[in-house]
Write an enzyme that holds these catalytic residues in place. Structure first.
Site: not given
Ligand code: PLP
Length: 406
Positions: A123, A200, A203, A226, A364
Site C-alpha cells: 500500500h 503492515d 488488513q 479496518k 493505493c
Molecule cells: N496498509 C494497507 C494494507 C491498507 O489496506 C491500508 C488502508 O487501506 C493502509 C495501509 C493505510 O491505513 P490507514 O489509512 O488506516 O492509515
C-alpha cells in the site's frame, strides 16, 4: 459461542439499512469495516459519562478517562501478543505508525548505500514514508517481486537480502490481492541479514490471528477502522528495546519528562510518542472492537472466510470476461477483478445503484497495478459479517452491468 454470521450481523445496525431503496450489500471492507453496536456504545458511553482529558487531571472523570485509555492499550497489547503494554503506541492509524518508524527509527540510523526492502504489493502507506526517508538519508528502496498469482516471491526476496539491507517492510495481508504473506519466514529472512521487519498489519487485524512474539516481527502497524473499530486511531507495536532507543518524532505536551528553555528531557515510551491530547474515545472504541473480535469463535471465523473465498472465486470465475487478480490459495476474501467488457469505473455506479458497494481504482497500490499492467480493478472485499447471499447479489449486479455495458 459457535460462529453464526446472522447473529453477528444483528450487532451491526448499518447492515440492515438500505441504499437507493435496495438492501445494503457492503463489499468495501478492505477500505473500512462497519462498527458493531458494542463499539458505538463504548464511544457514546465515554462521551456521555466519562469524558475528560487523560493523564493530567486529579478529578474522577480524568481518572476514568485515563483508565479507559490505558485499558485500551492493554487490550491492543494482549490482542497482538505483545510482551508489555508499554510496547504499544497509539497512533492515528497504520499510515501514522509507519511514518513513526520511518522517522524515529530509520532516519537516524540510515546512511547512503543502505537499503530498505519493500514488496510489489505494498500500500502507498508502506512505500511513501520510506521514500521520504530514503531521500533524506541517501538510502535506496528495493522492491521484492511477486508472482503472477499475486504471491510474494520469497526466493527473489531472499536474493535481495545482504548486509546493506537495514529494514524490510511488508504487508501481512494485501489489501488488493488478499494474499496472506508468510510473515514468520519474512522475519527470519530479515533477521538473517541483521535487518528489522516492519509488518503492515492494516488488513491482518480482521483476518488473521496475530502473535507478534511468535512471528518475531520488530514493528507492527495497525488501523482500528479496518477491524470494526473507529477511524482516526491505530497503533504501533514495537519491540521494547527498539522503542526505548527511538527519539521523539513529534514534540508537545505529554511526551516530556522535564521542559526548560535550554533543554527538554523526554518521557519513556509509549508517552514519548504520543504528543498532545490523544484520540481517547477512539482508543476506547478500538478496545471495544478488539473485545468484540475476541468474543468471536476464531476457528469458525477462519472457516467462514475460507468458504467465502472459495465461493466468491468460483462464482466470479464463471462471469464471462472476468479476470481475478490475486489467486493465492490461502488468500483472505478479497476479490480484485477486471472485466473485458467494461472499465471498472463504469461498473461501480451500476453496482451501487443495486445496493452493492465495491471499490474501484488502484487501491493505493499503484506499483502493484503497474506490475499487472492495469490502471484499476473492481475490488469486492469481505468482513466477518459477509454472507454468500451478498456474493450472489454481487454476481446478479454484475449480470445487470453486463446487460447495460457489453
Ligand atoms: N496498509 C494497507 C494494507 C491498507 O489496506 C491500508 C488502508 O487501506 C493502509 C495501509 C493505510 O491505513 P490507514 O489509512 O488506516 O492509515
Amino acid at each position: 459461542m459457535p460462529f453464526d454470521v446472522q447473529r453477528i450481523r444483528s450487532d451491526f445496525p448499518i447492515l440492515s439499512g438500505r441504499v437507493h431503496g435496495k438492501p445494503l450489500v457492503y463489499l468495501d471492507n478492505a477500505a473500512t469495516t462497519h462498527k458493531p453496536q458494542q463499539v458505538i456504545d463504548a464511544i457514546v458511553g465515554f462521551y456521555t459519562h466519562d469524558n475528560a482529558n487523560v493523564h493530567r487531571g486529579m478529578h474522577e472523570l480524568a481518572r476514568r478517562a485515563t483508565d479507559g485509555y490505558e485499558a485500551a492499550r492493554g487490550k491492543v497489547a494482549r490482542f497482538v501478543g505483545a510482551p508489555d503494554h508499554r510496547s504499544v503506541v497509539f497512533t492515528s492509524g497504520t499510515t501514522d505508525a509507519v511514518n513513526l518508524v520511518a522517522y524515529a527509527y530509520a532516519e537516524p540510523r540510515l546512511k547512503a548505500g543502505d537499503r530498505i526492502v519493500l514488496t510489489h504489493m505494498e500500500h502507498h502507506s508502506n512505500i511513501v514514508p520510506w521514500q521520504l526517508v530514503a531521500e533524506r538519508t541517501g538510502a535506496e528502496i528495493v522492491a521484492a517481486p511477486i508472482t503472477d498469482a499475486g504471491e510474494l516471491d520469497l526466493e527473489a526476496l531472499h536474493a535481495l537480502l545482504d548486509e546493506r539491507v537495514k529494514i524490510v517492510a511488508a504487508a501481512w495481508v494485501s489489501n488488493t490481492l488478499g494474499t496472506v504473506n508468510d510473515v514468520r519466514r519474512l522475519a527470519s529472512l530479515a533477521h538473517g541479514v541483521g535487518a528489522v521487519l516492519l509488518l503492515d498489519g492494516a488488513q491482518a487485524l480482521a483476518h488473521v490471528p496475530i502473535d507478534v512474539r511468535e512471528v518475531g516481527c520488530d514493528f507492527l502497524a495497525l488501523s482500528a477502522h479496518k477491524a470494526l473499530g473507529p477511524t482516526g486511531i491505530g497503533a504501533l507495536y514495537a519491540k521494547p528495546e527498539l522503542l526505548g532507543e527511538m527519539p521523539p518524532f513529534k514534540g508537545g505536551g505529554e511526551m516530556i519528562e522535564q521542559v526548560t528553555f535550554p533543554h527538554t528531557t523526554y518521557a519513556a515510551p509509549p508517552a514519548r510518542f504520543e504528543a498532545g491530547t490523544p484520540n481517547i474515545a477512539g482508543a476506547i472504541g478500538f478496545g471495544a472492537a478488539l473485545n468484540y473480535l475476541s468474543s468471536v469463535d476464531r476457528e469458525g471465523l477462519a472457516a467462514h472466510e475460507r468458504e467465502l473465498t472459495a465461493y466468491g472465486t468460483r462464482l466470479l470465475g464463471e462471469v464471462e470476461g472476468l479476470r481475478i487478480l490475486g489467486n493465492s490459495p490461502t488468500k483472505a476474501p478479497v476479490f480484485s477483478f477486471t472485466l473485458d467488457w467494461a472499465h471498472p469505473y463504469d461498473v461501480a455506479p451500476i453496482l451501487d445503484h443495486m445496493g452493492v458497494a465495491v471499490r474501484t481504482g488502484h487501491h493505493c497500490t499503484q506499483p502493484l497495478m503497474d506490475r499487472f499492467g492495469l490502471p484499476a480493478t473492481v475490488r469486492a472485499s469481505c468482513a466477518l459479517y459477509t454472507t454468500r447471499e451478498e456474493i450472489d447479489a454481487l454476481i446478479t449486479a454484475l449480470g445487470k452491468a453486463r446487460e447495460m455495458l457489453a
